[in-house]
Design a protein around this motif. Sequence first.
Motif, mmCIF file in Angstrom:
data_model
loop_
_atom_site.group_PDB
_atom_site.id
_atom_site.type_symbol
_atom_site.label_atom_id
_atom_site.label_comp_id
_atom_site.label_asym_id
_atom_site.label_seq_id
_atom_site.Cartn_x
_atom_site.Cartn_y
_atom_site.Cartn_z
ATOM 1 N N ASP A 25 132.731 46.152 11.504
ATOM 2 C CA ASP A 25 132.850 47.458 10.875
ATOM 3 C C ASP A 25 131.483 48.134 10.954
ATOM 4 O O ASP A 25 130.548 47.711 10.291
ATOM 5 C CB ASP A 25 133.287 47.263 9.415
ATOM 6 C CG ASP A 25 133.314 48.555 8.607
ATOM 7 O OD1 ASP A 25 133.308 49.639 9.215
ATOM 8 O OD2 ASP A 25 133.352 48.466 7.366
ATOM 9 N N PHE A 26 131.369 49.156 11.821
ATOM 10 C CA PHE A 26 130.147 49.944 11.909
ATOM 11 C C PHE A 26 130.282 51.054 10.861
ATOM 12 O O PHE A 26 131.215 51.863 10.952
ATOM 13 C CB PHE A 26 129.995 50.533 13.314
ATOM 14 C CG PHE A 26 129.711 49.498 14.367
ATOM 15 C CD1 PHE A 26 128.403 49.188 14.724
ATOM 16 C CD2 PHE A 26 130.748 48.830 15.008
ATOM 17 C CE1 PHE A 26 128.134 48.238 15.708
ATOM 18 C CE2 PHE A 26 130.489 47.875 15.990
ATOM 19 C CZ PHE A 26 129.176 47.578 16.329
ATOM 20 N N TRP A 27 129.385 51.091 9.881
ATOM 21 C CA TRP A 27 129.544 51.971 8.722
ATOM 22 C C TRP A 27 128.193 52.497 8.243
ATOM 23 O O TRP A 27 127.147 52.113 8.764
ATOM 24 C CB TRP A 27 130.224 51.200 7.586
ATOM 25 C CG TRP A 27 129.325 50.158 6.984
ATOM 26 C CD1 TRP A 27 128.970 48.963 7.542
ATOM 27 C CD2 TRP A 27 128.624 50.236 5.754
ATOM 28 N NE1 TRP A 27 128.094 48.291 6.717
ATOM 29 C CE2 TRP A 27 127.872 49.054 5.608
ATOM 30 C CE3 TRP A 27 128.550 51.196 4.746
ATOM 31 C CZ2 TRP A 27 127.057 48.815 4.504
ATOM 32 C CZ3 TRP A 27 127.753 50.943 3.648
ATOM 33 C CH2 TRP A 27 127.024 49.768 3.533
ATOM 34 N N ALA A 28 128.230 53.375 7.212
ATOM 35 C CA ALA A 28 127.023 53.878 6.550
ATOM 36 C C ALA A 28 127.350 54.174 5.088
ATOM 37 O O ALA A 28 128.507 54.459 4.757
ATOM 38 C CB ALA A 28 126.511 55.136 7.237
ATOM 39 N N GLU A 29 126.330 54.108 4.240
ATOM 40 C CA GLU A 29 126.498 54.338 2.794
ATOM 41 C C GLU A 29 127.134 55.689 2.490
ATOM 42 O O GLU A 29 127.968 55.814 1.608
ATOM 43 C CB GLU A 29 125.134 54.280 2.087
ATOM 44 C CG GLU A 29 124.528 52.909 1.978
ATOM 45 C CD GLU A 29 125.171 52.043 0.922
ATOM 46 O OE1 GLU A 29 125.835 52.568 0.008
ATOM 47 O OE2 GLU A 29 125.021 50.818 1.022
ATOM 48 N N TRP A 30 126.725 56.735 3.195
ATOM 49 C CA TRP A 30 127.143 58.108 2.900
ATOM 50 C C TRP A 30 128.546 58.445 3.406
ATOM 51 O O TRP A 30 129.062 59.524 3.164
ATOM 52 C CB TRP A 30 126.139 59.101 3.506
ATOM 53 C CG TRP A 30 125.823 58.809 4.937
ATOM 54 C CD1 TRP A 30 124.771 58.087 5.408
ATOM 55 C CD2 TRP A 30 126.582 59.190 6.087
ATOM 56 N NE1 TRP A 30 124.816 58.000 6.780
ATOM 57 C CE2 TRP A 30 125.923 58.672 7.224
ATOM 58 C CE3 TRP A 30 127.754 59.928 6.281
ATOM 59 C CZ2 TRP A 30 126.398 58.859 8.519
ATOM 60 C CZ3 TRP A 30 128.230 60.107 7.570
ATOM 61 C CH2 TRP A 30 127.554 59.586 8.666
ATOM 62 N N CYS A 31 129.173 57.519 4.115
ATOM 63 C CA CYS A 31 130.465 57.774 4.777
ATOM 64 C C CYS A 31 131.637 57.431 3.843
ATOM 65 O O CYS A 31 131.878 56.269 3.549
ATOM 66 C CB CYS A 31 130.497 56.928 6.052
ATOM 67 S SG CYS A 31 132.111 56.773 6.808
ATOM 68 N N ALA A 32 132.352 58.473 3.382
ATOM 69 C CA ALA A 32 133.477 58.258 2.459
ATOM 70 C C ALA A 32 134.600 57.408 3.076
ATOM 71 O O ALA A 32 135.082 56.469 2.431
ATOM 72 C CB ALA A 32 134.015 59.596 1.965
ATOM 73 N N PRO A 33 135.045 57.685 4.323
ATOM 74 C CA PRO A 33 136.094 56.834 4.910
ATOM 75 C C PRO A 33 135.645 55.367 5.046
ATOM 76 O O PRO A 33 136.468 54.463 4.957
ATOM 77 C CB PRO A 33 136.348 57.454 6.283
ATOM 78 C CG PRO A 33 135.873 58.860 6.162
ATOM 79 C CD PRO A 33 134.742 58.838 5.177
ATOM 80 N N CYS A 34 134.338 55.159 5.235
ATOM 81 C CA CYS A 34 133.826 53.783 5.324
ATOM 82 C C CYS A 34 134.041 53.047 4.006
ATOM 83 O O CYS A 34 134.392 51.869 3.986
ATOM 84 C CB CYS A 34 132.331 53.783 5.650
ATOM 85 S SG CYS A 34 131.923 54.519 7.255
ATOM 86 N N ARG A 35 133.833 53.752 2.903
ATOM 87 C CA ARG A 35 134.041 53.136 1.581
ATOM 88 C C ARG A 35 135.528 52.852 1.351
ATOM 89 O O ARG A 35 135.886 51.885 0.702
ATOM 90 C CB ARG A 35 133.470 54.024 0.479
ATOM 91 C CG ARG A 35 131.941 54.067 0.495
ATOM 92 C CD ARG A 35 131.370 54.651 -0.778
ATOM 93 N NE ARG A 35 131.739 56.045 -0.989
ATOM 94 C CZ ARG A 35 131.084 57.097 -0.484
ATOM 95 N NH1 ARG A 35 130.030 56.912 0.279
ATOM 96 N NH2 ARG A 35 131.490 58.319 -0.750
ATOM 97 N N LEU A 36 136.393 53.711 1.879
ATOM 98 C CA LEU A 36 137.839 53.523 1.707
ATOM 99 C C LEU A 36 138.364 52.342 2.524
ATOM 100 O O LEU A 36 139.336 51.697 2.127
ATOM 101 C CB LEU A 36 138.595 54.796 2.111
ATOM 102 C CG LEU A 36 138.371 56.009 1.214
ATOM 103 C CD1 LEU A 36 139.023 57.248 1.819
ATOM 104 C CD2 LEU A 36 138.911 55.755 -0.190
ATOM 105 N N ILE A 37 137.740 52.067 3.649
ATOM 106 C CA ILE A 37 138.236 50.980 4.503
ATOM 107 C C ILE A 37 137.758 49.603 4.021
ATOM 108 O O ILE A 37 138.380 48.585 4.315
ATOM 109 C CB ILE A 37 137.878 51.232 5.986
ATOM 110 C CG1 ILE A 37 138.933 50.587 6.883
ATOM 111 C CG2 ILE A 37 136.495 50.740 6.322
ATOM 112 C CD1 ILE A 37 138.933 51.102 8.302
ATOM 113 N N ALA A 38 136.681 49.579 3.236
ATOM 114 C CA ALA A 38 136.118 48.301 2.777
ATOM 115 C C ALA A 38 137.138 47.412 2.051
ATOM 116 O O ALA A 38 137.275 46.232 2.393
ATOM 117 C CB ALA A 38 134.882 48.546 1.917
ATOM 118 N N PRO A 39 137.911 47.931 1.074
ATOM 119 C CA PRO A 39 138.888 47.046 0.410
ATOM 120 C C PRO A 39 140.017 46.593 1.334
ATOM 121 O O PRO A 39 140.562 45.498 1.171
ATOM 122 C CB PRO A 39 139.430 47.880 -0.752
ATOM 123 C CG PRO A 39 138.942 49.265 -0.540
ATOM 124 C CD PRO A 39 137.819 49.235 0.447
#
Length: 109
Positions: A25-39
């Motif tokens: 998972d390539f992600w960043a702190e500021w990325c809202a969809p990244c936070r949604l995919i984590a769970p």
Amino acid sequence: MAIIQVNDSNFDEKVLQSDKLVVVDFWAEWCAPCRLIAPILEEIDKELNDQILIAKLNVDENPVTAAKHQIMGIPTMKFFKGGKTVNVTVGLQPKNQLLSMIKPHLQNA
């Protein structure tokens, strides 16, 4: 297995040299969809237990690896098997979509 954090210095060892299918998972702190995919990734990790490895790479903190893998948008999931990319998806994906991309690569495990 737990989801692991990877970085520029250990990416090759943890991801490319793994004998399992690795979903990065390539992600960043500021990325809202990244936070949604984590769970969603945590659920998949629990369900598939030790059949796969899920790794997260923060693109802001690890620009060398992100550039090397041509990450243009996040979240990007890259699926690695035997050190090679076997699938890629960009953007927030539902759990069933991710599982449908993972399952074909488990039969060879």
